[in-house]
Design an enzyme around this catalytic site. Structure first.
Site, PDB file in Angstrom:
ATOM      1  N   SER A 198      54.518  35.223  39.540  1.00  0.00           N
ATOM      2  CA  SER A 198      55.321  35.911  40.562  1.00  0.00           C
ATOM      3  C   SER A 198      56.787  35.701  40.208  1.00  0.00           C
ATOM      4  CB  SER A 198      55.048  35.293  41.936  1.00  0.00           C
ATOM      5  OG  SER A 198      55.965  35.786  42.892  1.00  0.00           O
TER       6      SER A 198
ATOM      7  N   TYR B 121      55.221  28.479  48.715  1.00  0.00           N
ATOM      8  CA  TYR B 121      54.716  29.467  47.751  1.00  0.00           C
ATOM      9  C   TYR B 121      55.491  29.388  46.431  1.00  0.00           C
ATOM     10  CZ  TYR B 121      53.369  34.054  45.844  1.00  0.00           C
ATOM     11  OH  TYR B 121      52.905  35.066  45.032  1.00  0.00           O
TER      12      TYR B 121
HETATM   13  P1  NAP Z   1      45.783  40.471  47.910  1.00  0.00           P
HETATM   14  O1  NAP Z   1      45.554  41.936  48.071  1.00  0.00           O
HETATM   15  O2  NAP Z   1      45.814  39.618  49.130  1.00  0.00           O
HETATM   16  O3  NAP Z   1      44.728  39.906  46.861  1.00  0.00           O
HETATM   17  C1  NAP Z   1      44.501  38.523  46.685  1.00  0.00           C
HETATM   18  C2  NAP Z   1      43.144  38.349  46.035  1.00  0.00           C
HETATM   19  O4  NAP Z   1      42.917  36.957  45.823  1.00  0.00           O
HETATM   20  C3  NAP Z   1      42.014  38.881  46.892  1.00  0.00           C
HETATM   21  O5  NAP Z   1      41.112  39.583  46.094  1.00  0.00           O
HETATM   22  C4  NAP Z   1      41.375  37.617  47.449  1.00  0.00           C
HETATM   23  O6  NAP Z   1      39.996  37.841  47.636  1.00  0.00           O
HETATM   24  C5  NAP Z   1      41.613  36.657  46.289  1.00  0.00           C
HETATM   25  N1  NAP Z   1      41.501  35.271  46.709  1.00  0.00           N
HETATM   26  C6  NAP Z   1      42.198  34.623  47.670  1.00  0.00           C
HETATM   27  N2  NAP Z   1      41.764  33.357  47.780  1.00  0.00           N
HETATM   28  C7  NAP Z   1      40.767  33.214  46.872  1.00  0.00           C
HETATM   29  C8  NAP Z   1      39.925  32.133  46.514  1.00  0.00           C
HETATM   30  N3  NAP Z   1      40.015  30.937  47.115  1.00  0.00           N
HETATM   31  N4  NAP Z   1      39.007  32.317  45.537  1.00  0.00           N
HETATM   32  C9  NAP Z   1      38.898  33.521  44.930  1.00  0.00           C
HETATM   33  N5  NAP Z   1      39.668  34.577  45.221  1.00  0.00           N
HETATM   34  C10 NAP Z   1      40.590  34.417  46.189  1.00  0.00           C
HETATM   35  O7  NAP Z   1      47.195  40.221  47.202  1.00  0.00           O
HETATM   36  P2  NAP Z   1      47.736  40.655  45.747  1.00  0.00           P
HETATM   37  O8  NAP Z   1      49.145  41.054  45.941  1.00  0.00           O
HETATM   38  O9  NAP Z   1      46.825  41.580  45.057  1.00  0.00           O
HETATM   39  O10 NAP Z   1      47.747  39.215  45.023  1.00  0.00           O
HETATM   40  C11 NAP Z   1      47.231  38.995  43.733  1.00  0.00           C
HETATM   41  C12 NAP Z   1      48.129  38.017  43.000  1.00  0.00           C
HETATM   42  O11 NAP Z   1      49.424  38.575  42.847  1.00  0.00           O
HETATM   43  C13 NAP Z   1      48.330  36.669  43.691  1.00  0.00           C
HETATM   44  O12 NAP Z   1      48.250  35.634  42.734  1.00  0.00           O
HETATM   45  C14 NAP Z   1      49.744  36.764  44.245  1.00  0.00           C
HETATM   46  O13 NAP Z   1      50.344  35.510  44.378  1.00  0.00           O
HETATM   47  C15 NAP Z   1      50.390  37.605  43.169  1.00  0.00           C
HETATM   48  N6  NAP Z   1      51.624  38.276  43.577  1.00  0.00           N
HETATM   49  C16 NAP Z   1      51.633  39.199  44.577  1.00  0.00           C
HETATM   50  C17 NAP Z   1      52.837  39.813  44.939  1.00  0.00           C
HETATM   51  C18 NAP Z   1      52.913  40.819  46.072  1.00  0.00           C
HETATM   52  O14 NAP Z   1      54.029  41.117  46.531  1.00  0.00           O
HETATM   53  N7  NAP Z   1      51.816  41.402  46.506  1.00  0.00           N
HETATM   54  C19 NAP Z   1      54.014  39.484  44.276  1.00  0.00           C
HETATM   55  C20 NAP Z   1      53.969  38.556  43.247  1.00  0.00           C
HETATM   56  C21 NAP Z   1      52.777  37.958  42.894  1.00  0.00           C
HETATM   57  P3  NAP Z   1      39.068  37.162  48.739  1.00  0.00           P
HETATM   58  O15 NAP Z   1      39.902  37.017  49.981  1.00  0.00           O
HETATM   59  O16 NAP Z   1      37.954  38.148  48.870  1.00  0.00           O
HETATM   60  O17 NAP Z   1      38.652  35.864  48.142  1.00  0.00           O
END
Ligand code: NAP
Length: 257
Positions: free
Chosen positions: A136, A149
Site C-alpha cells: 500500500s 494500518y
Molecule cells: P477488500 O475488497 O476488502 O478485499 C480484502 C480481501 O481480503 C477479501 O477478499 C477478504 O476476504 C480477504 N481477507 C480478509 N481477511 C482475511 C483473512 N484473515 N484470511 C484470508 N483472506 C482475508 O479490499 P481490497 O481493497 O481488495 O484489499 C486487498 C488488498 O489491497 C489489501 O491487502 C489492502 O490492504 C490492499 N490495499 C487496498 C487499498 C484500497 O484503497 N482499497 C489501498 C492500498 C492497499 P474474506 O473476508 O472473504 O476473507
C-alpha cells in the site's frame, strides 16, 4: 492466453473473494494462469472462482492451521499473490484499540509471512516462481488516524524487501504492488460496515478501480523470468499523497475511466 507450447502456470491468490483479489483472479485467468483462490467467505469465493474454472478453498491467513491445510492442497505453484489484508478503524494513537492493531498485524504481516513460508518450497520447485505482495502507499507514508494500518504495511514492506534479498540467486521473483485509494470493500471493512463513512473516503474524487491494480499485478507477473519488477506504486490522478487528495464539488465531472 499462452501459446500451446507455453506451460500453464498456477497462481494462488489470497483474499480473492472481493476487490483487488477478485479482479486479479479474473485478470490472471485471462492471461492464461490456472488459479487456486482463497478467502474466508466461501460463498463469495465460489462466485468468483466458478466462472473462471478456478480451484477454491476456505483460507484464513491469520490461522496457521488454515494456511497449512490450504498450502498442502496446492499441487504446484508458480505465482503467489499475497493480497488478503485490511485496515481496521481510523483512531488516533491516543485512542488506539489493541485488538484492532493486533488483528491488522496478524493479517497484513503474519498472514503474508505464513503464506509465503508455506508455499516457498513449491515456488522454488516450479523453477520460475514469483511472490507478489499487495502492499500500500501506507507502506511508504503515514496519515493521522492511520498508524495501526500504516505500521503494518511498513512492516510488510520490510518483509518484502528482506525476502528479495534472501531469495537472491534462487528462481523466485519478489514484487511489491502498492496502491493508493482503490474503491473496493476496503473502506467498508475499515469502518465496520458503516457505508456512509466508507463512501466519504472517495467523495468528490475518482479513485482507482480494483481492475487498475490487477493490471499492474498481471504486468509484473507476465514479464520474462529474468525481469523482476521490484515495486509498483499506483495512485489515481486525484491523489498526490495519503493526505493530499483533489476533491471536486458535487456534480463536477472527474477524469474519464
Ligand atoms: P477488500 O475488497 O476488502 O478485499 C480484502 C480481501 O481480503 C477479501 O477478499 C477478504 O476476504 C480477504 N481477507 C480478509 N481477511 C482475511 C483473512 N484473515 N484470511 C484470508 N483472506 C482475508 O479490499 P481490497 O481493497 O481488495 O484489499 C486487498 C488488498 O489491497 C489489501 O491487502 C489492502 O490492504 C490492499 N490495499 C487496498 C487499498 C484500497 O484503497 N482499497 C489501498 C492500498 C492497499 P474474506 O473476508 O472473504 O476473507
Amino acid at each position: 492466453m499462452p501459446s500451446s507450447t507455453t506451460p500453464v502456470k498456477t497462481a494462488v491468490v489470497t483474499g480473492a473473494s472481493s476487490g483487488i483479489g477478485a479482479a486479479t483472479a479474473r485478470a490472471l485467468r485471462a492471461a492464461g494462469f490456472r488459479l487456486v483462490l482463497g478467502a474466508r467467505r466461501q460463498e463469495r469465493l465460489q462466485q468468483v472462482a466458478e466462472p473462471l474454472g478456478a480451484v477454491w478453498r476456505r483460507l484464513d491467513v491469520t490461522d496457521p492451521r488454515s494456511v497449512e491445510d490450504f498450502a498442502a492442497a496446492v499441487a504446484g505453484c508458480h505465482l503467489l499473490v499475497n493480497n488478503a489484508g485490511a485496515a481496521l478503524g481510523l483512531e488516533p494513537i491516543a485512542e488506539a484499540r489493541d485488538d484492532r492493531w493486533e488483528e491488522m498485524y496478524r493479517l497484513n504481516v503474519l498472514g503474508v509471512l505464513r503464506m509465503t513460508r508455506a508455499l516457498l518450497p513449491k515456488l522454488l520447485a516450479s523453477g520460475d516462481g514469483h511472490v507478489i505482495i499487495v502492499g500500500s502507499t501506507s507502506g511508504f507514508e503515514v496519515y493521522p488516524g492511520g498508524a495501526g494500518y500504516t505500521a503494518s504495511k511498513h512492516a510488510l514492506r520490510a518483509v518484502t524487501k528482506t525476502l528479495r534479498l534472501e531469495l537472491l540467486g534462487r528462481p523466485v521473483r519478489v514484487t511489491d504492488v502498492s496502491p493508493g485509494l482503490v474503491e473496493t470493500e476496503f473502506s467498508l471493512v475499515r469502518h465496520g460496515g458503516d457505508a456512509e463513512r466508507a463512501r466519504a473516503a472517495y467523495q468528490g474524487m475518482t479513485p482507482l478501480e480494483a481492475e487498475d491494480v490487477a493490471a499492474c499485478i498481471v504486468f509484473a507477473a507476465t514479464r520474462p523470468p529474468h525481469v523482476d519488477i521490484d515495486e509498483i506504486v499506483v495512485r489515481s490522478r486525484d491523489q498526490a499523497s495519503s493526505t493530499q487528495i483533489h476533491r471536486r464539488p458535487p456534480g463536477t465531472a472527474g477524469p474519464a475511466r
